[in-house]
Scaffold this active site. Structure first.
Site, mmCIF file in Angstrom:
data_model
loop_
_atom_site.group_PDB
_atom_site.id
_atom_site.type_symbol
_atom_site.label_atom_id
_atom_site.label_comp_id
_atom_site.label_asym_id
_atom_site.label_seq_id
_atom_site.Cartn_x
_atom_site.Cartn_y
_atom_site.Cartn_z
ATOM 1 N N HIS A 119 26.994 3.416 -6.972
ATOM 2 C CA HIS A 119 26.860 4.647 -5.944
ATOM 3 C C HIS A 119 26.610 5.971 -7.211
ATOM 4 O O HIS A 119 26.988 5.794 -8.585
ATOM 5 C CB HIS A 119 28.472 4.969 -5.385
ATOM 6 C CG HIS A 119 28.319 6.360 -4.893
ATOM 7 N ND1 HIS A 119 27.813 6.604 -3.641
ATOM 8 C CD2 HIS A 119 28.967 7.793 -5.357
ATOM 9 C CE1 HIS A 119 28.076 7.762 -3.156
ATOM 10 N NE2 HIS A 119 28.877 8.334 -4.079
ATOM 11 N N GLU A 154 -1.336 2.762 5.006
ATOM 12 C CA GLU A 154 -1.283 3.344 3.487
ATOM 13 C C GLU A 154 -2.429 4.589 3.353
ATOM 14 O O GLU A 154 -1.974 5.217 2.642
ATOM 15 C CB GLU A 154 -1.457 2.084 2.587
ATOM 16 C CG GLU A 154 -0.291 1.016 2.641
ATOM 17 C CD GLU A 154 -0.569 -0.254 2.040
ATOM 18 O OE1 GLU A 154 0.356 -0.886 1.814
ATOM 19 O OE2 GLU A 154 -1.693 -0.498 1.761
ATOM 20 N N CYS A 198 -4.572 -3.900 -3.924
ATOM 21 C CA CYS A 198 -3.192 -3.537 -4.121
ATOM 22 C C CYS A 198 -3.386 -2.532 -5.387
ATOM 23 O O CYS A 198 -2.385 -1.696 -5.290
ATOM 24 C CB CYS A 198 -2.315 -4.741 -4.057
ATOM 25 S SG CYS A 198 -2.921 -6.044 -4.994
ATOM 26 N N TYR A 245 -1.216 -2.398 7.815
ATOM 27 C CA TYR A 245 -0.677 -2.079 6.424
ATOM 28 C C TYR A 245 -1.750 -1.115 5.628
ATOM 29 O O TYR A 245 -1.599 -0.009 4.965
ATOM 30 C CB TYR A 245 -0.092 -2.918 5.494
ATOM 31 C CG TYR A 245 -1.310 -3.841 4.852
ATOM 32 C CD1 TYR A 245 -1.449 -3.618 3.663
ATOM 33 C CD2 TYR A 245 -1.598 -4.942 5.567
ATOM 34 C CE1 TYR A 245 -2.371 -4.422 2.770
ATOM 35 C CE2 TYR A 245 -2.303 -5.933 4.780
ATOM 36 C CZ TYR A 245 -2.877 -5.730 3.317
ATOM 37 O OH TYR A 245 -3.747 -6.656 2.802
ATOM 38 N N LYS A 250 -5.044 0.727 -5.206
ATOM 39 C CA LYS A 250 -4.362 1.357 -4.309
ATOM 40 C C LYS A 250 -2.973 2.136 -4.684
ATOM 41 O O LYS A 250 -2.611 3.158 -4.150
ATOM 42 C CB LYS A 250 -4.325 0.713 -2.970
ATOM 43 C CG LYS A 250 -3.624 1.273 -1.850
ATOM 44 C CD LYS A 250 -3.493 -0.156 -0.475
ATOM 45 C CE LYS A 250 -2.341 -0.881 -1.152
ATOM 46 N NZ LYS A 250 -2.279 -2.040 -0.300
ATOM 47 N N GLU A 281 22.735 1.018 -2.180
ATOM 48 C CA GLU A 281 24.052 0.627 -1.875
ATOM 49 C C GLU A 281 24.379 0.688 -0.357
ATOM 50 O O GLU A 281 25.352 -0.087 0.222
ATOM 51 C CB GLU A 281 25.044 1.749 -2.405
ATOM 52 C CG GLU A 281 25.017 3.250 -1.578
ATOM 53 C CD GLU A 281 26.129 4.262 -2.199
ATOM 54 O OE1 GLU A 281 27.283 3.821 -2.231
ATOM 55 O OE2 GLU A 281 25.724 5.299 -2.544
ATOM 56 N N CYS A 323 -7.198 -7.815 -5.376
ATOM 57 C CA CYS A 323 -6.095 -7.159 -5.666
ATOM 58 C C CYS A 323 -6.369 -6.338 -6.807
ATOM 59 O O CYS A 323 -5.927 -5.024 -6.714
ATOM 60 C CB CYS A 323 -5.064 -8.271 -6.011
ATOM 61 S SG CYS A 323 -3.606 -7.487 -6.543
#
Length: 450
Positions: A439, A183, A49, A179, A52, A444, A44
């Site tokens: 908002h 990616e 991760c 993934y 990356k 939302e 990682c």
């Protein structure tokens, strides 16, 4: 603790799971030793991760700088310096590695920067020849990229090497539909490479909702990424010009400058002495463990990707924490709940999901209700970017209990983290409906789904 051993715990592997387990065990008063043959931080931090995600941030600027013109900014001529980004990322990786090491040292964990192997019931032999003993042993050696066995496979690279390239290749072939493949496809595409994905099936991101992966495919094609489905490697050859000629089933040959393998990951269990120790392994070489991360050998445990339960960094960390609390905490055993785990794909745009997909829910529950919102983010509207986001909520009919949420669009992983808490807690669609929207935001949409 047990004075007849050099250590109460010896951990092999200093990735996310091993580091957490070692630190927490030491905090509980255990004498801990840890061996790591590469760098502290594991996949990682060093080659996964963390770097990356930094490349993902860098890639986003390609579109952000273009979109900025529609918001009144004159950004002038833009140029990209890959080497500068690469070196800045690698420097930050070294910084984080230092923090991991400092944390272990502050907890009096003995770190051995060398390979370790089980050579006796409670015995570990290090590459230097030093032999130590431990009452408990934890295997946390993670996994490595799988490389297909086709002719010329040695000419390709994996995600490990992608962070160290001297330049962005002009033409990149990425093998895989998961993934990692998607990616890096987004990253290289934004950096100006011509990207082609080759996948042996016709499905990307298996395990994610079909609507989300179809939307990503549509957007990726619109961004210029090519796809070759139902294709397997026949071979890779280097041409006289120094390029790579790739032959594959069901498609014409393709000439590229780089082949990146992203075809899954293999647990790192070879050469650890696990066979001699009697530790049971699965068909993929993964360490078989129970709910408390214990192997069939009473004093040997394993956490993280080497167990092939759920190959995600936060899961490895939770498993490491639970192991240390169970064995050294003095309380009740702690088991990690591997259900309802949120996950994300940092593609362009990103995908995030938690719980069941629509198909899974129909197969397991039967009577369900599906709510969704298909819209353009406000920023994309002003920028003139025809790229639509999609949010889906899967609920149990009658009760309204949320079974799963999936989304694709800007900042989806950031939004999903909070939404995952609600799904894990067993909240209902009515609970979301009763929540006032913030908002204007993309998030939302989750409380306005119809």
């Amino acid at each position: 603790m047990a004075d007849e051993y050099d250590y109460d715990l010896f951990t092999i592997g200093a990735g996310s799971g091993g580091v957490r387990a070692s630190r927490v065990a030491a905090a509980h008063g255990a004498r801990v030793g840890l061996a790591e043959e590469h760098r502290v931080g594991g996949t990682c931090v060093i080659r996964g991760c963390v770097p990356k995600k930094m490349l993902v941030y860098g890639a986003h600027f390609a579109e952000d700088l273009e979109d900025a013109k529609q918001f009144g900014w004159d950004v002038g001529e833009c140029t990209f310096d890959w080497v500068k980004l690469r070196d800045n990322v690698l420097n930050d990786v070294s910084r984080i590695e230092g923090l991991y090491t400092e944390t272990l040292e502050n907890h009096d964990v003995d770190i051995f920067h060398e390979r370790a192997e089980l050579t006796g019931a409670h015995e570990i032999t290090l590459a230097s020849g030093k032999v130590v003993s431990a009452k408990h042993i934890l295997i946390a050696t993670g996994a490595r990229p799988h490389v297909p066995g086709c002719d010329g496979h040695e000419l390709g690279i994996t995600s490990n090497e992608a962070f160290h390239l001297d330049a962005i290749p002009e033409r990149v072939l990425i093998a895989g539909g998961g993934y990692i493949a998607n990616e890096f496809a987004g990253i290289f595409n934004e950096f100006g490479a011509k990207v082609t994905i080759i996948n042996r099936s016709d499905t990307l991101l298996r395990g994610y909702d079909h609507s989300l992966r179809d939307r990503l495919l549509q957007i990726s094609i619109a961004k210029g990424i090519d796809f070759r489905f139902n294709a397997e490697f026949r071979g890779i050859e280097k041409t006289d010009e120094g390029c790579l000629n790739v032959s594959m089933t069901n498609h014409d040959d393709l000439e590229v400058d780089c082949v990146l393998f992203a075809t899954g990951r293999v647990p790192n269990t070879e050469g650890l002495g696990l066979d001699a120790a009697g530790v049971q392994l699965g068909d993929k070489g993964e360490v078989i463990v129970d709910q408390f991360s214990k192997t069939n050998v009473d004093h040997i445990y394993a956490v993280g990707d080497v167990t092939d339960r759920v190959q995600l960094t936060p899961v490895a960390i939770r498993e490491g924490q639970a192991f240390a609390d169970t064995v050294f905490g003095g309380g009740e055993p702690v088991a990690v709940d591997h259900t309802v785990i949120p996950a994300a794909v940092f593609s362009h745009p990103p995908i995030a999901a938690v719980g069941m997909t629509e198909s899974e829910a129909r197969n397991k529950i039967g009577d369900i209700e599906v709510y969704q919102s298909d819209f353009r983010a406000m920023k994309n509207v002003v920028a003139g970017r025809n790229e639509r986001s999609l949010y889906k909520m899967i609920c149990e009919a009658g009760t309204g209990k949320i079974l799963g949420i999936g989304m694709i669009g800007p900042e989806s992983p950031e939004i999903m983290q909070a939404a995952a808490v609600a799904v894990k807690a067993g909240l209902t669609k009515a609970d979301f409906d009763a929540t006032t929207a913030i908002h204007p935001t993309m998030a939302e949409e989750l409380v306005l789904l119809k």
